[in-house]
Design an enzyme around this catalytic site. Structure first.
Site, PDB file in Angstrom:
ATOM      1  N   HIS A  58       6.579  13.380 -15.129  1.00  0.00           N
ATOM      2  CA  HIS A  58       7.119  14.689 -14.790  1.00  0.00           C
ATOM      3  C   HIS A  58       8.410  15.014 -15.543  1.00  0.00           C
ATOM      4  CE1 HIS A  58       6.933  18.516 -13.010  1.00  0.00           C
ATOM      5  NE2 HIS A  58       8.227  18.438 -12.800  1.00  0.00           N
TER       6      HIS A  58
ATOM      7  N   TYR B 271      10.022  18.151 -18.379  1.00  0.00           N
ATOM      8  CA  TYR B 271      11.353  18.750 -18.429  1.00  0.00           C
ATOM      9  C   TYR B 271      12.076  18.419 -19.729  1.00  0.00           C
ATOM     10  CZ  TYR B 271      11.024  20.914 -13.990  1.00  0.00           C
ATOM     11  OH  TYR B 271      10.637  21.755 -13.002  1.00  0.00           O
TER      12      TYR B 271
ATOM     13  N   HIS C 274      -2.558  25.452 -16.698  1.00  0.00           N
ATOM     14  CA  HIS C 274      -1.144  25.487 -16.318  1.00  0.00           C
ATOM     15  C   HIS C 274      -0.254  24.912 -17.412  1.00  0.00           C
ATOM     16  CE1 HIS C 274       2.590  24.954 -14.166  1.00  0.00           C
ATOM     17  NE2 HIS C 274       2.554  23.675 -14.442  1.00  0.00           N
ATOM     18  N   PHE C 275      -0.605  23.715 -17.922  1.00  0.00           N
ATOM     19  CA  PHE C 275       0.351  23.158 -18.882  1.00  0.00           C
ATOM     20  C   PHE C 275       0.194  23.729 -20.285  1.00  0.00           C
ATOM     21  CE2 PHE C 275      -2.596  19.407 -18.589  1.00  0.00           C
ATOM     22  CZ  PHE C 275      -3.051  19.397 -19.888  1.00  0.00           C
ATOM     23  N   HIS C 276      -0.946  24.371 -20.550  1.00  0.00           N
ATOM     24  CA  HIS C 276      -0.981  25.120 -21.816  1.00  0.00           C
ATOM     25  C   HIS C 276      -0.105  26.362 -21.705  1.00  0.00           C
ATOM     26  CE1 HIS C 276      -4.170  22.406 -23.061  1.00  0.00           C
ATOM     27  NE2 HIS C 276      -3.940  22.835 -24.289  1.00  0.00           N
TER      28      HIS C 276
ATOM     29  N   ARG D  67     -11.287  19.130 -15.437  1.00  0.00           N
ATOM     30  CA  ARG D  67     -10.590  19.036 -16.710  1.00  0.00           C
ATOM     31  C   ARG D  67     -11.086  17.809 -17.472  1.00  0.00           C
ATOM     32  NH1 ARG D  67      -4.598  16.563 -15.277  1.00  0.00           N
ATOM     33  NH2 ARG D  67      -4.331  16.617 -17.526  1.00  0.00           N
ATOM     34  N   ARG D  68     -10.632  17.659 -18.705  1.00  0.00           N
ATOM     35  CA  ARG D  68     -10.881  16.462 -19.512  1.00  0.00           C
ATOM     36  C   ARG D  68     -12.346  16.072 -19.558  1.00  0.00           C
ATOM     37  NH1 ARG D  68      -6.115  12.214 -17.934  1.00  0.00           N
ATOM     38  NH2 ARG D  68      -4.816  12.927 -19.610  1.00  0.00           N
TER      39      ARG D  68
END
Lengths: 563, 45, 167
Positions: free
Chosen positions: A233, A237, A384-386, A449-450
């Protein structure tokens, strides 16, 4: 706090030091690896979306999960880290200077990271470590994969030590002065990165390497996952903070304004340091072996890390509004018209900021304890993370590239390149919007996913998912076009654009700004509180998982196609 | 010292940030609506 | 450090919303028992049959009481073992009557897997050495795809099954 000599500090010029010619080559080396990685990783991403559309299959026996591993490792770990460390070095040299010895160590960090990258990438390309960038045990990759990753991390630590040394040397020469804001932010990010990557370093050095070499027969799976997410995590950041640095100290200069508040910017970075690490359990919410109360506690700490981002949102809008009003804007939203929309150095990061509204909202949903079961490991998470990394962070990094690269190569960002950059930003945004939105919706409908293309036995649900995967292939194709555009712009700025001076845009404080409290430079206190929060969030659950461990797991190589 | 700083604040006019407040409140509305939307999915499933 | 009046208002509303989320989540989790699965039940991954639920004859759907069912599954690369039918063929399809209370119990003898009954809240990590458990009521009839949603190797996308909730 009583130790500080003065209660507040005086104004200072930010970015007083020029970047030495000798340093420029080093920083450009980081940029070459960044954009080389973008091209390779982006091509893999394109292939993935095409395979998942069900329309093509990969030739020459190349595995889907092999290219997925390349995509994740090369973009999430390599590209981001090289850009961030290179960019942070430039912020440091501008604000506190760099000695020859420090530069030499900067080169060492570059080479150690590059050698690690080459080792890990070679092993993945040979198909010996199709374990994805999270390398969850007990899937076993080739030992050299883990060794390569360890070198990348060790190289980044060298950069962290150099950065801290740069600040220390400057502080000695400027007693009683506050650390310049860019250097303060870089120092915070590298403290966070160092403390966080200790977790993955322990996992890799103590657990994975001996186990993959056969010196240890079993591995504690849950411990390895917990150590990974203790790092995983804060890793996001580590990507985000350099974007925040750009928003706080670069963007105000580009729009012709001043820093909204030096003290509030520092405060948000300190809070990000505190709360970005003791939150890893929110990636492990649906795991069987962690007590739900500790999951909930880390969920609460995750909500705390939202607060500095709320502060950042306010600071950004306030910078825009104050600058706009100074330029004569009136009414509630008149200041919007005063922003330099035709300047790609502003436009690309601005689009990124807007993307962080749905990105942040999605993040809060993901971390919301039982709500996580709706989205966990569905392709919503990929969406989300894209949205957050590949949109918010990367567009901001592109925005930096448009002035940083010409500044380093002694060239100009021509009006044509600026225009091309604007087109690039729009194409990128369009592609990402299509891909990320369809991923979010497919995820809510349960799509995993994946996963390579699969009809899952021909169920109606799986048929519906494939429709969204077609949309992702369209988005992925548009994104790849945007990547080619970006590579073209980068090469132009690096080698062919006309010679000239390009400014390094660092914003200053208002002449009558409130002074910053001197206690912000109390690093021992920040590190102490950070460590205390980590011990609070992790001691009992980790002790508990060690006490109640099942038998360890032997290595499994055959599931990833190895013997 | 502290009272001096305080006095300085009182004298200095705060910038007009109406647009900022409206903008961040819009952001918050978006967050809250999204959250309750997924919460609704969780509860009804 | 000076905060603008509007920033104070903003932080009150912003932090207030986060607290509201936490209160709702906390009420659901601690009073209504909707925690994500976290039983911490340990098992020997090399000998899952030592655990009653995962003996071959106990796999698949078992009716334990009126309207109460248990579903036991062994998830291994790249297959969900739902047990066998009367002729000894491997089952790929689970059937549960609408509105029943169902307890899912799953474990893995090899690598980490996922278990998601797509479109429901049954979504768990399955890790070697632990029993993943989740109790739920399936109210909406239909056919649901069961997918492995944690990467487990080259056949990850071929690891699936179906669950039918019938009237």
């Amino acid at each position: 706090m009583g130790l500080a000599k003065a209660e507040t500090t005086e104004k200072q010029e930010i970015g007083a030091y020029p970047i030495a010619d000798k340093s420029k080559k080093l920083y450009m080396s980081f940029m070459y690896v960044t954009f080389g990685s973008l091209l390779i990783g982006g091509l893999m991403g394109l292939l993935q979306t095409l395979v998942r559309s069900g329309k093509i299959t990969l030739p020459w026996g190349i595995g889907y999960y092999q290219i997925l591993t390349v995509h994740g490792v090369i973009l999430a770990l390599v590209m981001t880290t090289f850009f961030i460390i290179g960019f942070q070095f430039t912020l440091m040299e501008k604000s506190v200077g760099m000695s020859d010895k420090q530069r030499k160590l900067g080169w060492l960090s570059f080479w150690v990271m590059l050698i690690g990258t080459i080792i890990a990438a070679t092993i993945v390309l040979l198909g010996k470590a199709s374990v994805l960038y999270t390398f969850y045990a007990p899937l076993k990759g080739h030992p050299l994969f883990y060794i390569g990753l360890a070198l990348v991390i060790i190289g980044s630590w060298i950069a962290a030590f150099v950065n801290w040394h740069q600040v220390a040397v400057w502080k000695k020469k400027h007693p009683g002065e506050k650390t310049p804001l860019p250097a303060f932010m870089v120092t915070i990010n590298m403290i966070m990165w160092f403390i966080a990557s200790l977790g993955v370093a322990v996992a890799v050095l103590v657990q994975f390497i001996p186990w993959s070499l056969g010196y240890a027969s079993t591995i504690n799976v849950l411990l390895s996952r917990t150590l990974f997410w203790y790092f995983g995590h804060p890793l996001v950041y580590f990507w985000l903070l350099p974007a925040y640095m750009t928003w706080y100290v670069i963007i105000p200069k580009i729009i012709g304004g001043k820093i909204f508040s030096d003290a509030l910017a520092r405060m948000s970075f300190v809070l990000l340091l505190f709360f970005s690490i003791p939150v890893g359990f929110h990636h492990q919410l649906t795991e069987p072996g962690i007590h739900p109360t500790w999951k909930f506690i880390q969920v609460a700490l995750t909500m705390m890390v939202v607060i500095p981002t709320l502060m950042t949102a306010f600071s950004m809008f306030a910078t825009f509004e104050i600058t706009g009003r100074k330029k004569g804007a009136t009414g509630m939203f008149g200041w919007l018209k005063k922003l330099p929309w035709k300047d790609v150095r502003f436009l690309a990061p601005f689009i990124g900021m807007v993307g962080f509204i749905p990105g942040g909202a999605g993040g809060i949903i993901n971390a919301s304890h039982q709500l996580n079961t709706v989205v966990h490991n569905t392709i919503w998470v990929t969406g989300h993370f894209h949205l957050t990394v590949a949109f918010v962070v990367i567009l901001t990094f592109f925005g930096v590239t448009y002035w940083l690269v010409p500044h380093l190569t002694g060239r100009k960002l021509t009006p044509q390149l600026n225009k091309l950059g604007i087109i690039q930003s729009i194409v990128w945004s369009t592609g990402m919007l299509i891909m990320s939105t369809s991923m979010h919706i497919q995820g809510l409908k349960g799509g995993p996913r994946r996963s390579e293309f699969s009809e899952y036995g021909g169920t109606a649900q799986a048929q519906e998912w494939i429709g969204y995967q077609l949309a992702q292939a369209v988005g992925g194709t548009i994104l790849f076009i945007a990547i080619l555009l970006m590579i073209y712009i980068f090469v132009k700025m690096a080698f062919f654009a006309p010679k000239g001076e390009t400014a390094y845009p660092l914003a200053q404080e208002e002449p009558d700004a409130d002074p910053t409290p001197a206690w912000f430079d109390n690093w021992k206190m920040w590190v102490g509180i950070t460590v205390a929060l980590i011990l609070f969030a992790y001691s009992i659950p980790v002790f508990d998982l060690l006490q109640n461990s099942p038998p360890g797991s032997p290595p499994f190589a055959w599931p990833i196609g190895n013997q | 010292m502290a009272s001096e700083t305080k006095k300085k604040h009182d004298n200095k006019k705060e910038p007009n940030l109406k647009g900022t407040l409206a903008s961040v409140m819009f952001v918050l509305a978006f967050i809250v609506v999204s959250w309750f939307w997924v919460f609704g999915i969780f509860v009804t499933r | 450090m000076h905060l603008h009046k509007y920033e104070k208002i903003w932080l009150v509303f912003g932090i207030g919303s986060l607290i509201l989320f936490m209160v709702i989540l906390g009420y659901g989790a601690f009073w209504k028992g909707t925690h994500p699965q976290s039983h911490g039940q340990i098992i020997d991954p090399n000998n899952v049959e030592a655990y009653d639920a995962f003996k071959p004859e106990n796999l698949g759907v078992t009716k334990v009481d009126e309207g109460r069912y248990v579903v036991n599954i062994v998830a291994s690369a790249f297959n969900y073992d739902f047990g066998v039918d009367d002729e000894g063929n491997a089952l790929k399809h689970l059937r549960i009557p609408k509105g029943s209370n169902v307890l899912f119990q799953i474990t893995s003898p090899d690598v980490v897997h996922g278990f998601n009954v797509a479109g429901t809240n049954v979504n768990m990590m399955v890790e070697p050495g632990y029993v993943s458990k989740m109790e739920t009521v399936l109210d909406t009839p239909g056919e649901y795809t069961i997918v492995c949603n944690e990467y487990c190797g080259v056949g990850h996308h071929l690891m699936f099954g179906t669950l039918e909730v019938y009237e």
